[in-house]
Design a protein around this motif. Sequence first.
Motif, PDB file in Angstrom:
ATOM      1  N   ASN A 112       9.199 100.951   1.052  1.00 41.20           N
ATOM      2  CA  ASN A 112       8.951 100.966  -0.389  1.00 41.20           C
ATOM      3  C   ASN A 112       7.679 100.193  -0.719  1.00 41.20           C
ATOM      4  O   ASN A 112       7.403  99.144  -0.127  1.00 41.20           O
ATOM      5  N   GLY A 113       6.915 100.694  -1.684  1.00 40.96           N
ATOM      6  CA  GLY A 113       5.760  99.959  -2.175  1.00 40.96           C
ATOM      7  C   GLY A 113       6.209  98.775  -3.016  1.00 40.96           C
ATOM      8  O   GLY A 113       7.196  98.860  -3.751  1.00 40.96           O
ATOM      9  N   ARG A 114       5.493  97.659  -2.923  1.00 47.37           N
ATOM     10  CA  ARG A 114       5.926  96.450  -3.627  1.00 47.37           C
ATOM     11  C   ARG A 114       5.841  96.602  -5.139  1.00 47.37           C
ATOM     12  O   ARG A 114       6.674  96.054  -5.868  1.00 47.37           O
ATOM     13  N   ALA A 115       4.846  97.328  -5.621  1.00 47.93           N
ATOM     14  CA  ALA A 115       4.723  97.509  -7.072  1.00 47.93           C
ATOM     15  C   ALA A 115       5.925  98.272  -7.625  1.00 47.93           C
ATOM     16  O   ALA A 115       6.485  97.907  -8.669  1.00 47.93           O
ATOM     17  N   SER A 116       6.341  99.322  -6.913  1.00 47.87           N
ATOM     18  CA  SER A 116       7.491 100.097  -7.387  1.00 47.87           C
ATOM     19  C   SER A 116       8.783  99.299  -7.255  1.00 47.87           C
ATOM     20  O   SER A 116       9.674  99.385  -8.112  1.00 47.87           O
ATOM     21  N   LEU A 117       8.906  98.487  -6.189  1.00 44.42           N
ATOM     22  CA  LEU A 117      10.083  97.631  -6.042  1.00 44.42           C
ATOM     23  C   LEU A 117      10.194  96.660  -7.208  1.00 44.42           C
ATOM     24  O   LEU A 117      11.261  96.479  -7.796  1.00 44.42           O
TER      25      LEU A 117
END
Length: 381
Positions: free
Chosen positions: A165-170
């Motif tokens: 998962n991308g950190r921004a989306s998390l």
Amino acid sequence: MSEIFAIVYANLKGNLGDFAILHSMLADIRSRAPDSTIHVYSQPFVSIDEARLEAFKQSAPPFEHMGTTYPDDKPLGQGMVRCLRAVGCLRLYQGWRISRLARKASTDFGKRFSQYKAVFVAGGAQWTGLNSGVSMFANLRAIAACNAEIYSYPVSVSSSLWKVNGRASLSRDLSLIKPPLIARDSQTRRMLQELKLNAVLGADCVFAAPKPASHSAAEGERKRVLFVLTSQPPDQIEAALIRAQNAGLEPVLLSTCAIEDGPVQKTVADRLGVDFIAPLTWQGAVSAMQSSTIVVTNRLHGLILASFSQSSVVPLVDRPMVRAVVQDARLPVSVNALADLNAATLSLAQDYADEIRHKLASYKEKALHLSWSPLQVSGEG
């Protein structure tokens, strides 16, 4: 008209630790809203153990099982995962899958959550994984579009969360849950804080589960050593049972998740002629522990449930969450692996039984003073 609450992502596949989590959640909500109706939505990516679900209903606070959260109709296969990793597109594709499923779930399914005063995310090891993560994050978005009152019981996540998962989306998705997020361990809190989320260190809500009735073990049972294991090779299990027998103890295998561990453990037990137990309820597991001299376990909830008994405990610290409890509780006896369990270790567990019981009880008491419920820290209800 009574208030209606929802619990989502309950794991009903037969893991007794997860049933104990759900029991604690139901009791917590019911204690603050005695006349409420509670709807439970289970995970769609695991099967439901109907026998254990029915047994659970006999002792748990009343609830209605409403089926599962919105299922993913296109789970990702391992071949596709390898290809996406090779070209460096796994996170990007994972994000697309979450968005796609969230749009589908935001139709009639998502809208049903507007009826609830609050929605509670089940505690436990959540959010990580490819297909399970897609399902959970997509449902979270769909629910949040109709109901902003989303809370979570204490969770654990692993470093695999970053891998898919991308950190921004998390950060964006997990911020849909009302703060603070309650972490079951310091690693989870650190990871959530790295995402710029408001996270506090709490404790597993099973510590707050209603204490089962206690009973005294018969004299002959006091020499029993109960093995509550997961992910162990059958030859290692067999060798450990034989070493316990040679130490003058009666070994018994107990599975807290029969669908995962039952077949292997029962085969080993049958070959050695020892008892294999697969309780229907988490209270049944505690009862078996109360009838044992020593509990040997590498399951987090095996360790937590043992704190309800008067047994001595030998933790196997081959799993991070168990290792964390052993360190925090400063338990005097543990082994790194099942192969290290021997007569001397079992003797130490008996010699230090009073100290082990005292330290487990103190750890449990400390845990109950930490945050274990979002209702403690949010004021909801």
